[in-house]
Design a protein around this motif. Structure first.
Motif, PDB file in Angstrom:
ATOM      1  N   MET A   1       0.841  -1.184   0.000  1.00  0.00           N
ATOM      2  CA  MET A   1       0.000   0.000   0.000  1.00  0.00           C
ATOM      3  C   MET A   1       0.883   1.244   0.000  1.00  0.00           C
ATOM      4  SD  MET A   1      -2.733   1.372   2.889  1.00  0.00           S
ATOM      5  CE  MET A   1      -3.079  -0.287   3.445  1.00  0.00           C
ATOM      6  N   ARG A   2       0.534   2.200  -0.875  1.00  0.00           N
ATOM      7  CA  ARG A   2       1.255   3.467  -0.913  1.00  0.00           C
ATOM      8  C   ARG A   2       0.336   4.603  -0.494  1.00  0.00           C
ATOM      9  NH1 ARG A   2       2.427   3.572  -6.854  1.00  0.00           N
ATOM     10  NH2 ARG A   2       0.794   1.994  -6.825  1.00  0.00           N
ATOM     11  N   LEU A   3       0.875   5.506   0.314  1.00  0.00           N
ATOM     12  CA  LEU A   3       0.143   6.681   0.776  1.00  0.00           C
ATOM     13  C   LEU A   3       0.786   7.917   0.173  1.00  0.00           C
ATOM     14  CD1 LEU A   3      -0.074   5.784   4.577  1.00  0.00           C
ATOM     15  CD2 LEU A   3      -1.719   5.199   2.785  1.00  0.00           C
ATOM     16  N   HIS A   4       0.011   8.661  -0.617  1.00  0.00           N
ATOM     17  CA  HIS A   4       0.511   9.882  -1.241  1.00  0.00           C
ATOM     18  C   HIS A   4      -0.068  11.067  -0.480  1.00  0.00           C
ATOM     19  CE1 HIS A   4       1.125  12.379  -5.188  1.00  0.00           C
ATOM     20  NE2 HIS A   4       1.835  12.812  -4.161  1.00  0.00           N
ATOM     21  N   PHE A   5       0.799  11.787   0.216  1.00  0.00           N
ATOM     22  CA  PHE A   5       0.358  12.896   1.061  1.00  0.00           C
ATOM     23  C   PHE A   5       0.207  14.166   0.213  1.00  0.00           C
ATOM     24  CE2 PHE A   5       1.793   9.841   4.079  1.00  0.00           C
ATOM     25  CZ  PHE A   5       0.942  10.018   5.169  1.00  0.00           C
ATOM     26  N   LEU A   6      -1.050  14.547  -0.010  1.00  0.00           N
ATOM     27  CA  LEU A   6      -1.361  15.722  -0.831  1.00  0.00           C
ATOM     28  C   LEU A   6      -1.513  16.987   0.009  1.00  0.00           C
ATOM     29  CD1 LEU A   6      -3.997  14.056  -3.191  1.00  0.00           C
ATOM     30  CD2 LEU A   6      -1.539  14.284  -3.552  1.00  0.00           C
ATOM     31  N   GLY A   7      -1.775  16.831   1.288  1.00  0.00           N
ATOM     32  CA  GLY A   7      -1.901  17.967   2.192  1.00  0.00           C
ATOM     33  C   GLY A   7      -1.652  17.513   3.609  1.00  0.00           C
ATOM     34  N   VAL A   8      -0.859  18.275   4.378  1.00  0.00           N
ATOM     35  CA  VAL A   8      -0.447  17.827   5.714  1.00  0.00           C
ATOM     36  C   VAL A   8      -0.646  18.886   6.795  1.00  0.00           C
ATOM     37  CG1 VAL A   8       1.244  16.218   4.742  1.00  0.00           C
ATOM     38  CG2 VAL A   8       1.978  18.528   5.373  1.00  0.00           C
ATOM     39  N   ARG A   9      -1.251  20.006   6.444  1.00  0.00           N
ATOM     40  CA  ARG A   9      -1.473  21.068   7.435  1.00  0.00           C
ATOM     41  C   ARG A   9      -2.820  20.905   8.108  1.00  0.00           C
ATOM     42  NH1 ARG A   9       3.034  24.217   8.964  1.00  0.00           N
ATOM     43  NH2 ARG A   9       4.426  24.055   7.182  1.00  0.00           N
ATOM     44  N   GLY A  10      -2.924  21.468   9.322  1.00  0.00           N
ATOM     45  CA  GLY A  10      -4.183  21.497  10.033  1.00  0.00           C
ATOM     46  C   GLY A  10      -4.723  22.904  10.145  1.00  0.00           C
ATOM     47  N   SER A  11      -6.013  22.996  10.347  1.00  0.00           N
ATOM     48  CA  SER A  11      -6.739  24.235  10.662  1.00  0.00           C
ATOM     49  C   SER A  11      -6.904  25.172   9.473  1.00  0.00           C
ATOM     50  CB  SER A  11      -6.087  24.980  11.831  1.00  0.00           C
ATOM     51  OG  SER A  11      -6.017  24.140  12.968  1.00  0.00           O
ATOM     52  N   THR A  12      -5.806  25.638   8.896  1.00  0.00           N
ATOM     53  CA  THR A  12      -5.874  26.501   7.713  1.00  0.00           C
ATOM     54  C   THR A  12      -4.695  26.175   6.804  1.00  0.00           C
ATOM     55  OG1 THR A  12      -4.466  28.314   8.496  1.00  0.00           O
ATOM     56  CG2 THR A  12      -6.796  28.384   9.143  1.00  0.00           C
ATOM     57  N   PRO A  13      -4.807  26.503   5.505  1.00  0.00           N
ATOM     58  CA  PRO A  13      -3.618  26.398   4.654  1.00  0.00           C
ATOM     59  C   PRO A  13      -2.520  27.338   5.154  1.00  0.00           C
ATOM     60  CG  PRO A  13      -5.605  26.656   3.330  1.00  0.00           C
ATOM     61  CD  PRO A  13      -5.993  26.932   4.745  1.00  0.00           C
ATOM     62  N   ALA A  14      -1.298  27.044   4.777  1.00  0.00           N
ATOM     63  CA  ALA A  14      -0.144  27.846   5.183  1.00  0.00           C
ATOM     64  C   ALA A  14       0.628  28.273   3.941  1.00  0.00           C
ATOM     65  CB  ALA A  14       0.748  27.052   6.133  1.00  0.00           C
ATOM     66  N   PRO A  15       0.226  29.387   3.328  1.00  0.00           N
ATOM     67  CA  PRO A  15       0.937  29.851   2.133  1.00  0.00           C
ATOM     68  C   PRO A  15       2.194  30.636   2.490  1.00  0.00           C
ATOM     69  CG  PRO A  15      -0.885  31.321   2.606  1.00  0.00           C
ATOM     70  CD  PRO A  15      -0.929  30.236   3.650  1.00  0.00           C
TER      71      PRO A  15
END
Length: 257
Positions: A1-15
């Protein structure tokens, strides 16, 4: 099984430039069982789901809960909002479509979930869901602000449990049972130990909370995600260096279990 992490932040995006190495998109993980060229399963639909490929998406999207950082990317994903998409959307709650529509409807958003192109069905989370090539087992876990579920994915002879928003220090017997003997727990690690009061207030975990939980469950691996949106790349580097035996999710990473 492969896990592709597309987003790892919590609460709000961090630009911004200070967040490029670890990534600024919110929670989303694509799951690829062995032999699959395209992911049949996506866990959560934060802004990271904008990076989901290929287009169109055909499969299952399992939402852990309906907080903004876990659903906000859904209508902005070209793979999901596509005439040829075929999506089963698993949503916590007894009336999943009505709950989702509260977030996606005027005046809060221009369209309702039915406005997404393609074939989209909405079902309730909980219990076991069997699919071609994988099984999902879900249970309610401790987190503030509405129903939150953890999801155990079993396929290829391994088990991964996804708990991006979870406060094990508040007591979570169902979550412990869900994680029993898992090969990997992908867990909320938003706060440092000295931020315990904030973690408790918001229903999240510290790094040490997550470590203790994984040990109680007899899990063989732990990977922390849902990083604090104000935690810069340099600060996350320092956290990862402080706990060298723990893996920390980075946007774009592909992890094989």
């Amino acid at each position: 099984m492969r896990l592709h992490f597309l987003g790892v932040r919590g609460s709000t995006p961090a630009p911004g430039a200070e967040f490029t190495r670890w990534g600024g998109h919110t929670s989303c993980v694509a799951v690829l069982p062995d032999g699959y060229a395209a992911p049949p399963l996506v866990l959560d639909a934060g802004t990271g789901i904008r990076n989901l490929a290929p287009v169109p998406f055909r499969g299952v999207i399992a939402l852990s809960h309906l907080h903004w950082d876990h659903v906000q990317g859904l209508p902005f994903s070209r793979a999901v909002d596509h005439p040829e998409a075929s999506v089963e959307l698993i949503v916590p709650g007894a009336q999943p479509l009505a709950l989702l529509t509260r977030a996606f409807s005027p005046p809060h958003f221009p369209i309702e979930p039915g406005g997404l192109r393609g074939a989209v069905s909405v079902t309730s989370s909980g219990g076991s869901h069997e699919y071609d090539g994988f099984e999902l087992i879900q249970a309610e876990v401790t987190h503030k602000g509405g129903i939150t579920v953890g999801t155990r994915v079993e396929c290829d002879g391994v088990a991964v449990v996804y708990l991006p928003d979870h406060a094990p220090q508040l007591g979570s017997a169902a979550a412990e049972e869900l994680c029993r003997g898992a090969d990997l727990i992908v867990h909320d690690g938003q706060f440092r130990p000295e931020e315990q009061a904030l973690a408790d207030d918001y229903g999240h975990a510290t790094v040490t909370d997550a470590l203790a939980f994984a040990e109680r469950c007899g899990a063989r691996g732990l990977l922390l995600t849902h990083h604090a949106p104000g935690r810069t790349d340099d600060q996350l580097d320092a956290v990862a260096k402080e706990w060298p035996d723990v893996r920390f999710a980075r946007e774009g990473d592909v992890v094989t279990v």
